[in-house]
Design an enzyme around this catalytic site. Structure first.
Site, PDB file in Angstrom:
ATOM      1  N   GLY A  55     -11.953   7.538  17.896  1.00  0.00           N
ATOM      2  CA  GLY A  55     -10.894   8.276  18.289  1.00  0.00           C
ATOM      3  C   GLY A  55     -10.571   9.399  17.119  1.00  0.00           C
ATOM      4  CB  ILE A  56      -7.093  10.267  16.383  1.00  0.00           C
ATOM      5  CG1 ILE A  56      -6.301  10.559  17.969  1.00  0.00           C
ATOM      6  CG2 ILE A  56      -6.246  11.129  15.344  1.00  0.00           C
ATOM      7  CD1 ILE A  56      -5.262  10.189  17.927  1.00  0.00           C
TER       8      ILE A  56
ATOM      9  CG  ASP B 162     -12.667   1.519  12.417  1.00  0.00           C
ATOM     10  OD1 ASP B 162     -12.325   0.294  12.886  1.00  0.00           O
ATOM     11  OD2 ASP B 162     -12.451   2.149  12.657  1.00  0.00           O
TER      12      ASP B 162
ATOM     13  CG  ASP C 158      -9.783  -7.703  10.512  1.00  0.00           C
ATOM     14  OD1 ASP C 158      -8.697  -7.012  11.107  1.00  0.00           O
ATOM     15  OD2 ASP C 158     -10.108  -8.544  11.243  1.00  0.00           O
TER      16      ASP C 158
ATOM     17  CE1 TYR D  47       0.172   2.124  19.241  1.00  0.00           C
ATOM     18  CE2 TYR D  47       2.026   3.297  20.403  1.00  0.00           C
ATOM     19  CZ  TYR D  47       0.554   3.112  19.505  1.00  0.00           C
ATOM     20  OH  TYR D  47      -0.073   4.331  19.392  1.00  0.00           O
TER      21      TYR D  47
ATOM     22  CE  LYS E  85       0.873   3.380  15.949  1.00  0.00           C
ATOM     23  NZ  LYS E  85      -0.085   3.867  14.845  1.00  0.00           N
TER      24      LYS E  85
HETATM   25  N1  LIG Z   1      -4.621   7.855  21.676  1.00  0.00           N
HETATM   26  C1  LIG Z   1      -3.151   8.081  21.661  1.00  0.00           C
HETATM   27  O1  LIG Z   1      -2.524   8.328  22.915  1.00  0.00           O
HETATM   28  C2  LIG Z   1      -2.478   7.724  20.655  1.00  0.00           C
HETATM   29  C3  LIG Z   1      -1.019   8.351  20.789  1.00  0.00           C
HETATM   30  C4  LIG Z   1      -0.096   8.125  19.734  1.00  0.00           C
HETATM   31  C5  LIG Z   1      -0.506   7.588  18.491  1.00  0.00           C
HETATM   32  N2  LIG Z   1      -2.035   7.197  18.378  1.00  0.00           N
HETATM   33  C6  LIG Z   1      -2.390   6.228  17.143  1.00  0.00           C
HETATM   34  O2  LIG Z   1      -3.330   7.027  16.801  1.00  0.00           O
HETATM   35  C7  LIG Z   1      -4.203   6.306  15.967  1.00  0.00           C
HETATM   36  C8  LIG Z   1      -5.777   6.461  16.330  1.00  0.00           C
HETATM   37  O3  LIG Z   1      -5.972   5.998  17.574  1.00  0.00           O
HETATM   38  P1  LIG Z   1      -6.897   6.423  18.605  1.00  0.00           P
HETATM   39  O4  LIG Z   1      -6.378   7.048  19.886  1.00  0.00           O
HETATM   40  O5  LIG Z   1      -7.904   7.318  17.900  1.00  0.00           O
HETATM   41  O6  LIG Z   1      -7.555   4.899  18.925  1.00  0.00           O
HETATM   42  P2  LIG Z   1      -8.791   4.440  18.990  1.00  0.00           P
HETATM   43  O7  LIG Z   1      -8.872   3.147  19.569  1.00  0.00           O
HETATM   44  O8  LIG Z   1      -9.781   5.122  19.551  1.00  0.00           O
HETATM   45  O9  LIG Z   1      -9.329   4.227  17.600  1.00  0.00           O
HETATM   46  C9  LIG Z   1      -8.468   3.174  16.547  1.00  0.00           C
HETATM   47  C10 LIG Z   1      -9.358   2.695  15.416  1.00  0.00           C
HETATM   48  O10 LIG Z   1      -8.702   1.544  14.625  1.00  0.00           O
HETATM   49  C11 LIG Z   1      -9.706   0.687  14.485  1.00  0.00           C
HETATM   50  N3  LIG Z   1      -9.024  -0.603  14.288  1.00  0.00           N
HETATM   51  C12 LIG Z   1      -8.064  -1.356  15.517  1.00  0.00           C
HETATM   52  N4  LIG Z   1      -8.019  -2.532  14.706  1.00  0.00           N
HETATM   53  C13 LIG Z   1      -8.533  -2.534  13.583  1.00  0.00           C
HETATM   54  C14 LIG Z   1      -8.181  -3.554  12.316  1.00  0.00           C
HETATM   55  N5  LIG Z   1      -7.821  -4.884  12.615  1.00  0.00           N
HETATM   56  N6  LIG Z   1      -8.703  -3.116  11.193  1.00  0.00           N
HETATM   57  C15 LIG Z   1      -9.560  -1.951  11.034  1.00  0.00           C
HETATM   58  N7  LIG Z   1      -9.618  -0.901  11.855  1.00  0.00           N
HETATM   59  C16 LIG Z   1      -8.942  -1.365  13.064  1.00  0.00           C
HETATM   60  C17 LIG Z   1     -10.511   0.410  15.528  1.00  0.00           C
HETATM   61  O11 LIG Z   1     -11.708  -0.047  15.431  1.00  0.00           O
HETATM   62  C18 LIG Z   1     -10.579   2.073  15.976  1.00  0.00           C
HETATM   63  O12 LIG Z   1     -11.780   2.721  15.122  1.00  0.00           O
HETATM   64  C19 LIG Z   1      -3.455   4.741  16.223  1.00  0.00           C
HETATM   65  O13 LIG Z   1      -2.954   4.586  15.008  1.00  0.00           O
HETATM   66  C20 LIG Z   1      -2.632   5.100  17.401  1.00  0.00           C
HETATM   67  O14 LIG Z   1      -1.625   4.323  17.483  1.00  0.00           O
HETATM   68  C21 LIG Z   1      -2.640   7.430  19.580  1.00  0.00           C
END
Ligand SMILES: NC(=O)c1ccc[n+]([C@@H]2O[C@H](COP(=O)([O-])OP(=O)(O)OC[C@H]3O[C@@H](n4cnc5c(N)ncnc54)[C@H](O)[C@@H]3O)[C@@H](O)[C@H]2O)c1
Length: 248
Positions: free
Chosen positions: A17-18, A37, A61, A154, A158
């Site tokens: 993702g991000i 990751d 992890d 959540y 945050k």
């Molecule tokens: N997608 C959205 O709408 C959104 C909105 C607001 C905030 N966020 C925040 O942005 C950040 C990225 O989210 P995203 O949308 O890319 O999600 P995503 O699920 O695509 O990516 C999250 C990443 O975190 C990793 N992860 C999860 N648990 C883990 C652990 N125990 N140890 C190590 N790595 C771990 C996953 O493997 C994954 O690569 C997050 O913190 C999320 O809360 C996302």
């Protein structure tokens, strides 16, 4: 532009993702980046490196503090130091407060809040020893300010990230370590995809005056700005990246 030539970057959660886009954009601008990751399926560190030669992925992890410590030690040794940390790992567990169990609360807090704390701690120790300052960007969420029905744990996790960001900025400013948070709104990634409907996307899009959801690039661009010299006087801040969905 090569704003990050010779910059050493660690992106926690950069496997998806991000965070993935953030790591890619740092590399595009000259940085050396290591991603920490969870392992993806059967993929090993070697197979990740084959498919993505510029972006090293090390297993970490966040629930396991020993794993976090080992991953940071390995990243630090491989890069020769850490100049930029991005904390992008996170999990979203849906469910009402009335149904929230201690186990679910602990998991969300351990990954999102405690994981962010210990990642910051390892990076800050490296930056302080180096004596050359550094930048930390924590990816929080709009939920830190706006809350979220069925997202209580959540939202709390945050809000904790925002609090940790401020505390870290105060404690480490004397070492020229800048710490900021980004609060994205809705971004179409794997997060929440299992429960997300087309109707949700249409409804959420209307919450932005711009009429659309965010993209990983919307967040990545701001993260790189914060880490660049243009962001040099910014610390302890929490920036909305929501397309105007919230304005406070
Ligand atoms: N997608 C959205 O709408 C959104 C909105 C607001 C905030 N966020 C925040 O942005 C950040 C990225 O989210 P995203 O949308 O890319 O999600 P995503 O699920 O695509 O990516 C999250 C990443 O975190 C990793 N992860 C999860 N648990 C883990 C652990 N125990 N140890 C190590 N790595 C771990 C996953 O493997 C994954 O690569 C997050 O913190 C999320 O809360 C996302």
């Amino acid at each position: 532009m090569m704003r990050f030539a010779s910059t050493r970057v660690v992106v926690v959660g950069g496997g998806g993702g991000i965070g993935s886009r953030i790591a890619e954009r740092f590399i595009d601008e000259g940085a050396r980046a290591i991603v920490l990751d969870l392992p993806r399926g059967d993929s090993s560190r070697e197979s990740d490196a084959e498919t993505e030669p510029a972006r090293r992925i090390l297993h970490c992890d966040l629930v396991d503090v020993a794993s976090v410590e080992a991953a940071f030690a390995a990243a630090r040794a491989e890069l020769g130091g850490i100049d930029v940390l991005v904390n992008s790992a996170g999990i979203l567990a849906r469910g009402s407060l009335l149904d929230l169990t201690p186990e679910r609360w602990d998991l969300v807090m351990d990954v999102n809040a405690r994981g962010t704390l210990f990642a910051m701690q390892h990076a800050a120790r490296a930056m302080i020893e180096q004596g050359t300052g550094g930048t930390i960007v924590n990816i929080a969420s709009m939920a830190a300010k706006a809350g979220g029905a069925d997202e209580g744990a959540y939202a709390a996790s945050k809000a904790a990230v925002v609090g940790l960001t401020r505390a870290a900025a105060l404690e480490w400013g004397e070492h020229q370590i800048r710490v900021n948070s980004l609060l994205p709104g809705y971004v179409l990634t794997d997060m929440g995809k299992d429960t997300r409907t087309d109707e949700d996307v249409a409804t959420w899009s209307k919450k932005s005056p711009l009429g659309r959801l965010g993209t990983p690039d919307d967040v990545a661009g701001f993260a790189l700005f914060l880490a660049s010299t243009d962001g040099e006087y910014l610390t302890g801040q929490s920036f909305n990246v929501t397309g105007g969905m919230i304005m406070h």
